[in-house]
Scaffold this motif. Structure first.
Motif, PDB file in Angstrom:
ATOM      1  N   GLN A  97       0.831  -1.206   0.000  1.00  0.00           N
ATOM      2  CA  GLN A  97       0.000   0.000   0.000  1.00  0.00           C
ATOM      3  C   GLN A  97       0.871   1.265   0.000  1.00  0.00           C
ATOM      4  N   PHE A  98       1.915   1.255   0.841  1.00  0.00           N
ATOM      5  CA  PHE A  98       2.778   2.445   0.903  1.00  0.00           C
ATOM      6  C   PHE A  98       3.573   2.593  -0.392  1.00  0.00           C
ATOM      7  N   SER A 123       1.408   4.148  -2.873  1.00  0.00           N
ATOM      8  CA  SER A 123       1.241   5.583  -2.580  1.00  0.00           C
ATOM      9  C   SER A 123       2.441   6.375  -3.102  1.00  0.00           C
ATOM     10  N   GLY A 171      -2.847  13.082   1.739  1.00  0.00           N
ATOM     11  CA  GLY A 171      -2.988  11.760   2.330  1.00  0.00           C
ATOM     12  C   GLY A 171      -1.787  11.347   3.177  1.00  0.00           C
ATOM     13  N   ALA A 196      -2.721  10.407   7.008  1.00  0.00           N
ATOM     14  CA  ALA A 196      -2.746   8.957   7.282  1.00  0.00           C
ATOM     15  C   ALA A 196      -2.348   8.634   8.725  1.00  0.00           C
ATOM     16  N   ASP A 219      -6.146   8.485   3.352  1.00  0.00           N
ATOM     17  CA  ASP A 219      -4.823   7.935   3.064  1.00  0.00           C
ATOM     18  C   ASP A 219      -4.330   8.461   1.713  1.00  0.00           C
ATOM     19  N   ASN A 271     -11.356   5.924  -0.692  1.00  0.00           N
ATOM     20  CA  ASN A 271     -10.349   6.674   0.057  1.00  0.00           C
ATOM     21  C   ASN A 271     -10.500   8.136  -0.313  1.00  0.00           C
TER      22      ASN A 271
END
Length: 602
Positions: free
Chosen positions: A106-107, A110, A168, A172, A179, A197
């Protein structure tokens, strides 16, 4: 519910009245006087012209001087450059090994999204605006931009845009459900439409603001170049950088409003259950058509001005005029026109009609012709010239070298059979980064070094500048050539981890290539730190430029209009008879007001 709607309507009405009142207060949109009331004479640097400026930080919040706004654009773009650079270094560290070692998917997603959007929208376009705002009026002999206040408004739309795009990452840790977006910079539907989101909505709004800013700036540049040129500047002797900015502005005028419309439709899909990009509505492919109709011209929006910078700077250190000036201008216009006919070559694998694919392949291949014209003109300009390998010249040569690799790899992707094999692999990433990092950033760095004496009145450390070039050049080629090889091995883009069937490609080989690429990326990063130290230290402590011709351009007859303006400023600073201003307005003297001297050659 009806009461809430009524209250909302009243609130919006009050807001509109307030905006109308604010606009009405600005009686003259072409006025150079800042909105702040009291003003003092600014004596900083060589920024003559806009004599009435508030002191301190208020100056920077209220300035409408094109040079100040150019500096603001530059600072903003460089902050974004380091944000995007930090994101990609984290990603490269993660990819040095096949599994999850530093971060989760997920990171990584991002960072991937933030890196792409930041570099394209928050660095690429603004850094060009920095150069064009500062130097276009000087190059064409204009007082300022045609609409100085709109110029300032266009810039001040960008900081809130960046905050929304990056929001985000800040929210977060608070655990409030906002996020960072994980859509990649292409924001393909249905992923971007269905990702629950609020950070995606903020990112879309931020992008919309940057698009409005770019469009306002483009209109201003077109108006400026058409209406504000000096009496001695006609279309035949208009400098090549202004030609590329004019073409870029026309592209922005057609491309960015379309992106804005598509973003609004995507926001409606996400929040009001419309079906513009749903399977049962307009279909996800519609998003790709709209996005790439903007997206491919965006590449040329970013690349044409750097081509103009190289076409302007490279002859200065070759001791010769640009070879085939008219053909370089014609090729610029040709690229601008053709760029709108190639968007579907990003979609060869989506199943579109083969006849349409063939036509887009032909146009995509055709765009290589004007690109090659430019390359041969740059090489011919250097041929038998008196080459001086200063830092600006090194970055120009590096630009051409990277363009050859980036351009040729792009020709392969324009061919349908090859594209179907290499689509969405690291080959595409390598080709694209040779263009974006190897060209845009290199031209930008060359221009920064070339015009550093004008902006600061000082000279940078030349040895550090050359170290910066070689670290950037070696790092760029190590990183992105490894990408090309990874693409041939079938490494897909956008993945945080990788596993390979040994029959296709040995995992150890892929891992080694990723590690080589990571080393190259960190070399680039170290080079930019050297550059940052050089710029800051030299700005404050560098030797002052005594001669208005720090590059010895007069000897070869290459003394450009911006350096003529610089010379006039220095004469004024040294106590010349006439106070010299960039604009043609009035300057204050003890005896009242008189007409300012615009340029020494007038």
């Amino acid at each position: 519910m009806a009461g809430e709607q009524l209250a909302l309507t009243v609130l919006m009405g009050v807001l509109l009245v307030a905006v109308a009142g604010f606009l009405a207060r600005m009686e003259d949109w072409r006025s150079y006087t800042p909105l702040g009331g009291a003003s003092t004479i600014s004596g900083s640097g060589y920024g003559g012209g806009h004599a009435e400026k508030p002191a301190g930080i208020v100056r920077w919040f209220t300035t409408v001087d094109h040079k100040d706004i150019g500096i603001l654009y530059g600072i903003y773009a460089l902050i974004a450059f380091f944000w995007g650079g930090a994101a990609v270094l984290l990603m490269r560290a993660e990819l040095a090994a096949p599994g999850f070692d530093i971060m989760q998917a997920q990171f990584y997603n991002s960072l991937l999204t933030s890196h792409g959007i930041t570099m394209l929208f928050l660095f690429g376009t603004p850094i060009i605006a920095a150069f064009s705002n500062y130097f276009i009026p000087l190059l064409i002999g204009a007082d300022d931009m045609a609409f100085p206040r709109i110029n300032a408004i266009a810039f001040w739309l960008l900081p809130p845009g960046a905050i929304l795009i990056w929001a985000g990452f800040f929210t977060a840790p608070l655990g409030i459900g906002i996020d960072p977006a994980q859509t990649s910079w292409t924001m393909y539907t249905p992923l971007s439409a269905e990702q629950a989101n609020a950070g995606v909505d903020l990112m879309l709004l931020g992008l919309h603001l940057t698009g409005v800013s770019a469009t306002m700036g483009a209109i201003n540049f077109i108006a400026t170049i058409f209406t504000e040129r000096g009496d001695d500047v006609n279309w035949a002797n208009l400098d090549i950088f202004s030609w590329t900015i004019l073409t870029q502005s026309a592209l922005i005028l057609f491309a960015f409003p379309l992106l804005g419309s598509a973003l609004i439709m995507l926001l409606l899909d996400r929040n009001f259950a419309t079906t513009f990009f749903a399977v049962e509505g307009g279909s996800p492919i519609l998003w790709q058509h709209l996005f790439w109709f903007f997206g491919h011209p965006e590449v040329y929006i970013l690349v044409l001005p750097p081509m103009g910078l190289v076409s302007w700077i490279l002859p200065k250190f070759s001791g010769r005029k640009l070879f085939g000036f008219k053909f370089v201008v014609y090729s610029t216009l040709a690229i601008g026109v053709l760029s709108f006919g190639v968007w579907a070559h990003h979609m060869f694998s989506t199943g579109i009609d083969p006849r349409i694919r063939a036509s887009f392949m032909a146009v995509s291949l055709a765009i290589a012709i004007p690109s090659a014209v430019k390359t041969f003109n740059w090489i011919t300009t250097m041929w038998n010239g008196k080459l001086r390998l200063t830092a600006p010249m090194l970055f120009c040569i590096g630009f051409i070298s990277n363009f050859v690799i980036g351009g040729i790899t792009g020709v392969f992707l324009a061919a349908v059979p090859v594209d179907l094999i290499l689509h969405d692999t690291y080959y595409v990433v390598g080709h694209f980064h040779y263009v974006v990092m190897g060209m845009i950033a290199f031209a930008g760095m060359g221009a920064l070094y070339y015009w550093f004496p004008i902006v600061t009145g000082r000279m940078y450390q030349r040895k550090l500048a050359k170290i910066h070039f070689w670290l950037s050049m070696i790092g760029t080629n190590i990183t992105f050539f490894a990408f090309l090889v990874l693409g041939y091995l079938g490494m897909p883009r956008r993945y945080a981890t990788y596993q390979f069937d040994g029959a296709i490609a040995p995992l150890a080989q892929v891992t080694t290539l990723h590690q080589i690429s990571t080393v190259g990326a960190f070399l680039i990063g170290i080079g930019q730190l050297v550059w940052a130290w050089n710029m800051v230290q030299s700005w404050y402590e560098g030797p002052e430029v005594e001669d208005a011709d720090p590059w010895n351009l007069k000897d070869d007859g290459m003394f450009g209009r911006e350096f003529q303006w610089f010379e006039a400023q220095k004469l004024a600073a040294d106590g010349g008879d006439d106070e010299v201003a960039a604009d043609g307005g009035e300057v204050k003297t003890d005896g009242g007001h008189r007409k300012a001297v615009r340029r020494v050659d007038e």
